[in-house]
Design a protein around this motif. Sequence first.
Motif, PDB file in Angstrom:
ATOM      1  N   ARG A 377      17.523  20.112 -27.509  1.00  0.00           N
ATOM      2  CA  ARG A 377      18.722  20.755 -26.965  1.00  0.00           C
ATOM      3  C   ARG A 377      19.990  19.977 -27.292  1.00  0.00           C
ATOM      4  O   ARG A 377      20.980  20.051 -26.577  1.00  0.00           O
ATOM      5  N   GLU A 875       8.902  27.605 -24.164  1.00  0.00           N
ATOM      6  CA  GLU A 875      10.328  27.728 -23.916  1.00  0.00           C
ATOM      7  C   GLU A 875      10.791  29.112 -24.365  1.00  0.00           C
ATOM      8  O   GLU A 875      10.421  29.567 -25.457  1.00  0.00           O
ATOM      9  N   VAL A 876      11.580  29.776 -23.539  1.00  0.00           N
ATOM     10  CA  VAL A 876      12.043  31.133 -23.842  1.00  0.00           C
ATOM     11  C   VAL A 876      13.556  31.216 -23.636  1.00  0.00           C
ATOM     12  O   VAL A 876      14.163  30.341 -23.035  1.00  0.00           O
ATOM     13  N   VAL A 877      14.134  32.289 -24.141  1.00  0.00           N
ATOM     14  CA  VAL A 877      15.554  32.552 -23.947  1.00  0.00           C
ATOM     15  C   VAL A 877      15.686  33.707 -22.958  1.00  0.00           C
ATOM     16  O   VAL A 877      15.151  34.800 -23.190  1.00  0.00           O
ATOM     17  N   LEU A 910      21.755  30.638 -26.583  1.00  0.00           N
ATOM     18  CA  LEU A 910      20.792  29.557 -26.406  1.00  0.00           C
ATOM     19  C   LEU A 910      21.043  28.760 -25.133  1.00  0.00           C
ATOM     20  O   LEU A 910      20.204  27.964 -24.726  1.00  0.00           O
ATOM     21  N   LEU A 913      18.154  29.057 -22.676  1.00  0.00           N
ATOM     22  CA  LEU A 913      16.824  28.480 -22.885  1.00  0.00           C
ATOM     23  C   LEU A 913      16.264  27.929 -21.581  1.00  0.00           C
ATOM     24  O   LEU A 913      16.949  27.203 -20.851  1.00  0.00           O
ATOM     25  N   PRO A 930      10.541  37.268 -30.306  1.00  0.00           N
ATOM     26  CA  PRO A 930      11.987  37.272 -30.556  1.00  0.00           C
ATOM     27  C   PRO A 930      12.503  38.706 -30.624  1.00  0.00           C
ATOM     28  O   PRO A 930      11.764  39.638 -30.965  1.00  0.00           O
ATOM     29  N   TRP A 939      18.234  29.635 -35.940  1.00  0.00           N
ATOM     30  CA  TRP A 939      18.083  29.018 -34.616  1.00  0.00           C
ATOM     31  C   TRP A 939      17.322  29.927 -33.660  1.00  0.00           C
ATOM     32  O   TRP A 939      16.833  29.470 -32.625  1.00  0.00           O
ATOM     33  N   LEU A 940      17.238  31.209 -33.972  1.00  0.00           N
ATOM     34  CA  LEU A 940      16.718  32.178 -33.003  1.00  0.00           C
ATOM     35  C   LEU A 940      15.423  32.853 -33.429  1.00  0.00           C
ATOM     36  O   LEU A 940      14.680  33.333 -32.575  1.00  0.00           O
ATOM     37  N   TYR A 942      12.554  32.204 -34.200  1.00  0.00           N
ATOM     38  CA  TYR A 942      11.246  31.823 -33.676  1.00  0.00           C
ATOM     39  C   TYR A 942      11.244  31.708 -32.146  1.00  0.00           C
ATOM     40  O   TYR A 942      10.255  31.286 -31.563  1.00  0.00           O
ATOM     41  N   ARG A 943      12.348  32.072 -31.510  1.00  0.00           N
ATOM     42  CA  ARG A 943      12.466  31.939 -30.064  1.00  0.00           C
ATOM     43  C   ARG A 943      11.975  33.199 -29.363  1.00  0.00           C
ATOM     44  O   ARG A 943      12.386  34.311 -29.707  1.00  0.00           O
ATOM     45  N   ARG A 944      11.135  33.028 -28.368  1.00  0.00           N
ATOM     46  CA  ARG A 944      10.698  34.180 -27.576  1.00  0.00           C
ATOM     47  C   ARG A 944      11.799  34.562 -26.589  1.00  0.00           C
ATOM     48  O   ARG A 944      12.441  33.702 -25.990  1.00  0.00           O
TER      49      ARG A 944
END
Length: 976
Positions: A377, A875-877, A910, A913, A930, A939-940, A942-944
Amino acid sequence: MEDERSVVELMRSMGLADEDVARVSRLWGKSAARNDGRTHLLLGHLLDTAAVAGVMWDWYVSAAFRRRLDEVSGGRGRVWFMWVCGIHDCGKACPAFQAMDAAEAAPVLAAGLSLGRLPGGRQKRWRHDVAGAVLLMPRLVAEWGGEEAAGWVWPLVAGHHGAFPSIAALRPPRGAQGEGAAWEEVQRGVVDVFTRAVGFEDLADVRPVQSLRKAEQLALSGLIVMADWIASDSSQFPGLADADQISFAGARHRAEAAWERLRLRGGWRDLPLPEDPLAPLTHRLGVQPRASQRELVERAWSMPSPGLLVVEAPMGEGKTKAALAAAEVLAARFGLDGVFVAMPTQATSDPMYEQVLRWVRTFDPELEPQVALLHGRRRFNAWWRAIWDGNPRPDDDGCGDGDHHRAAGMADDDFGAIDEDADYDMAPAQPATERAVDPATDGPAYWFLGDKRGLLTAFAVGTVDHLLHAATRTKHVMLRFAGLAGKVVVVDEVHAADVYMRQFLVEALRWLGQAGTPVVLLSATLPPAQRQRFVDAYLSGALGTADVRKPVPAPAGYPCVTVAFGVNGRAVTETSAEAVKSWRESVPVRLGWLPDTDPGGARVAAAVRDATVGGGVVLVVVNQVDRAQAIYRDLRDGGFDGALHLLHARLCAAHRAVRTAECLHLMGPEAGEERPERMVVIATQLAEQSFDVDADVLITDLAPTDLLLQRIGRLHRHSGTRRPTAHQAPKVLVTGVAQGPDGAPQFLPASKHIYGEWSLLRAVALVSEAAGTFAAADAGKGEAAGWSIPDDVPGLVARAYGDTGLCPAGWHEAGAWERCQAKERQRENNAEQYLLCRRREWAFTTLEGLHYAGSRAASEEQLDAVVRDGDPSVEVVVIRRASGGYRAVDGTWLGVHGEVDDDEATDRLLGGLVRLPPTLTDAAQTELTPLSGWADRPWLRYRRALVLDEGQSRLLGANRVSYDDVLGLVVKREAR
């Protein structure tokens, strides 16, 4: 000059036949298809890499390592380093590699080299890193006069893609390595012309006169990978398809220009010794040295060789500043180039990063961009963002809101481009950003932002995980270790590592000891057995012996400094011969009980109200997020008249950062008149360490004794703080425990799950000595007694983790101890399978087979799972569904599919997060993905996304999940 001759001219001068010259001149190293449309010949890449190594020697490699390579090579360290880096890809001179690209293979075939019939299938592919070892090894054995030197050099070639194979792997499939006189002459020619080009007469001339130790080999391997990755950047090293254009002089010019454009550099570069022994404290850090700080710096001056320093001193003693001063002394004395400071958490890394930035600036302002912040972060740290975005710096307190710090061009921080080596499942060779660099302006080296490269920066601050990663049997561990080996390593709050993590810490100390890397360990509450184990591990590495047991003399007092080093083949351990006086007088802390095992914490909330009747600042530390939220609700809904703050790990990144900064501002050492008359902070273990706040009263769930003392370290911490009359003496109420039907303690289930029963039982016994029994009827009767802090700290910790029984017979301490030991043995066994070197392999003198049955972990999250034994989490958004699209947690409009238009919107997104509790991991991995609009945002993508409906909640598995801007993530089990 010979190095200005083209490789074609050089080959002819060496007497190679014309047909061999033609064949060697056609071998490709980088294909046009994956090299910006330009073929790069093999000899060109080998010389580029050697030339990069030469620049690294001049501007990057530490003085200590340069000295070792000079010793190993008989005084020719620079040219030997260039040779060993450049020779890495000689294995590409084989049919298996040359046939990988049909277009590139055509000129090779036309030159008269047969590619034959190669085995099909990815699993049967003959890799060029291993092929290089097979190609070199018989020649090294023959021309270096035996297997000793060849035995440690060939793994450096075979392992340059991140894993060291065993010798059994050096068995090529039929035809893959190249058969017949033509291939033999070509392979010999590649090695010989490269060797002559960099400055040796022939391969026999390269023979080292002694061997590097295994840890030094690992560091060297990492530097080889670094040189290879830099030289593989096609934007800096355009392809050369004509061998007449390739020369070592040309490669050197290319490397020097690339180094300047990429802004790469090392750290201190032969740091001079301070003229005044205490100048690193008084002049550099501007402190009036306390006795404990002076002791540490004097010990750093007195050590005859690099070693381990273990600093035990009270909370707030100034250990970290003393450690930085000691690091300067150690670096200047032993030729180190930088420092890595390992912190227990992301939250504690940020203020340390800002402190290290200010410290590094006193040496040379141009070093500031060489300070890395290593955690997931970091983009939310205003200082880091300002430096790496080239924006104006925040105010010196580092507490700006950061809204104006944009991340243009930084989106590829954790994701690199891919070159040829992707065919072998290797790490990317390209820099992690496509930002245009202006060499005329000073700024950071964005190359270091790439995956696995953070520790290669001269100065770094990050979570302790990065140190532990360097002790795992995982791919590219050599890059991580190379980043540590040239530095002084400082580990703060070293006691915070649990039994599982401690296996990797001990392994890291063993390797660092063998590499001659000084290490400074800091703690306020270190059990003696852990101190001994750390010392033994470092000494076993320094002496090259699997098991060293050198008893540490009992400290004369507290604070104390323990020193361990190897000299002339023997182990030396020393401790402070005389008691070192703490900077502040010991203060009696009153302890009392607040029996309560109700997760709702109503009794805790009532106690907070009582404690603040006449004003005051109360810190409540509990062991579970749900309990912290419940206590907050109770106070808020009950109309608490004062400032109220909630701080825990289920707050999204933006909210957590703001709240942490606000608490530090209102309760920190500079609060002054802004300190509120009445305030309560309800926190989880986040407030346990490296949280520089000052509370009048502490209410804390029971925890193991050392952690309980850490929490007490937030109490009456700063001199001169104004307090209500009722709170002139520090007071602690211990809760989260109550008397069971059999008279034994009962604990909160969460506490028992986290810490185990044995350590909690012993904590109850020790607190009871000062506060009386924990039974409800007797609660509070012991408040007149207490602990003297800090004088009692080492004795309490030693007793808590000693082998003498503390508890009444009815508490069944022996059974709890047996269960504790069984669990710890299991966790140690679980960790052992991932350790960089198994015990039975420690005596091996080379890196051969190091990665046998190693972990395949690649991402930071996967590595974290290797070095931490907790239940896996995700970790999720947090995203809010809105009419016609989505919004970020702060309300920022995202678009119909979640699209973000710029980096500022990405930052705000983000900011949402948050890490889910482990109970939701399986559901999150199954149900969350995502948003489709994130596909083009590195940056995003791969983010769930945790998408909440218009009611601000959603069902996740069997749980109803919502996000409240104040409470954070709220999880409720759905009724069936």
